[in-house]
Scaffold this active site. Structure first.
Site, PDB file in Angstrom:
ATOM      1  N   HIS A  31      -4.510  20.048  -6.566  1.00  0.00           N
ATOM      2  CA  HIS A  31      -3.490  20.787  -7.315  1.00  0.00           C
ATOM      3  C   HIS A  31      -2.317  19.886  -7.702  1.00  0.00           C
ATOM      4  CE1 HIS A  31      -5.652  24.450  -6.289  1.00  0.00           C
ATOM      5  NE2 HIS A  31      -5.713  23.994  -5.054  1.00  0.00           N
ATOM      6  N   LYS A  60      13.429 -10.070   1.713  1.00  0.00           N
ATOM      7  CA  LYS A  60      14.159 -10.067   2.975  1.00  0.00           C
ATOM      8  C   LYS A  60      15.246 -11.143   2.983  1.00  0.00           C
ATOM      9  CE  LYS A  60      10.266  -8.428   5.803  1.00  0.00           C
ATOM     10  NZ  LYS A  60       9.321  -8.806   6.892  1.00  0.00           N
ATOM     11  N   GLU A  69      -0.555  -5.022   0.314  1.00  0.00           N
ATOM     12  CA  GLU A  69       0.184  -6.058   1.035  1.00  0.00           C
ATOM     13  C   GLU A  69      -0.691  -7.294   1.257  1.00  0.00           C
ATOM     14  OE1 GLU A  69       3.716  -6.641   3.959  1.00  0.00           O
ATOM     15  OE2 GLU A  69       3.375  -5.630   2.063  1.00  0.00           O
TER      16      GLU A  69
END
Length: 238
Positions: free
Chosen positions: A97, A208, A66
């Site tokens: 794993h 936005k 960001e």
């Protein structure tokens, strides 16, 4: 919470006053720039060997991408180099794993930050000893690799995989505050060297703005691309 802030403040003081060759945020930042801009390594993984730090990679991926996911300098020029790497990770015991195979023998080289506490009063001492042993063994394997046994080339490990190991004496609120501040200052140093603004998010702002237009039922009148308009129409009709 006050202890968290106290640890962050201690790291602030260290960052402000320590010499560059002993300055942890500066050292992490320069190591990262070496990996990204000189070695061409475009990803970075964070591996805390403590279940209580499970969400730390999520926070640090937000912090770095960001902040430094930018392609324009402070003077308005397009950058001609890579900035933030792709940041991802998981608790080390789980990651072993999940994606360690790619890190060990895959075609992509990914720098690693191992993070652990040397002491853990909340864990079984033997379990914690085994956990730290696994972390140290993995970091050693990334560094040294392994020659392939005769006729078993698939067992070859190249080694020479870059990693850092960050050890806390314990996972206290104070040490967690210092750890978070360490990475925050690292991001600031890299943004300063790259001459980008680490403190705005205009790419997110555009999304936005467009979301508000869609939510205000203006999609058909606002000039969205045909793909977005068709998707919005499909959602509205179902």
């Amino acid at each position: 919470f006050k202890q968290l802030l106290k640890g962050a403040h201690a790291m602030d003081d260290h960052f402000q006053n320590a010499k560059p060759e002993q300055n942890l945020p500066v050292m992490l930042a320069l190591t990262g720039i070496w990996n990204i801009n000189f070695l061409g390594l475009k990803a970075h993984t964070l591996l805390p060997y403590d279940g209580r730090l499970k969400l730390l990679p999520n926070y640090l991926s937000q912090l770095e991408m960001e902040s430094n996911g930018k392609s324009v300098t402070n003077t308005g020029e397009s950058v001609d180099f890579d900035t933030s790497p792709v940041i991802w990770g998981d608790v080390g015991a789980n990651a072993q794993h999940a994606f360690f195979q790619l890190l060990h023998q895959g075609t992509r080289q990914v720098p690693i930050d191992f993070i652990a506490a040397t002491k853990d009063g909340l864990s079984n001492p033997e379990h914690h000893r085994v956990l730290l042993g696994n972390m140290l063994a993995q970091s050693a394997a990334f560094m040294t690799g392994q020659a392939a046994p005769e006729g078993q080339q698939h067992r070859y490990y190249a080694g020479n995989k870059p990693s850092n190991t960050l050890l806390l004496n314990e996972l206290s609120a104070k040490n967690l505050g210092a750890l978070i501040a360490l990475y925050e200052h690292k991001v600031f140093v890299q943004g300063s060297i790259w001459n980008i603004n680490s403190f705005d998010q205009w790419g997110v702002e555009l999304g936005k703005k467009m979301a508000n237009e869609l939510l205000n039922q203006q999609a058909k009148k606002s000039g969205f691309d045909p793909s977005t308009e068709l998707l919005f129409k499909h959602i509205a009709e179902n």
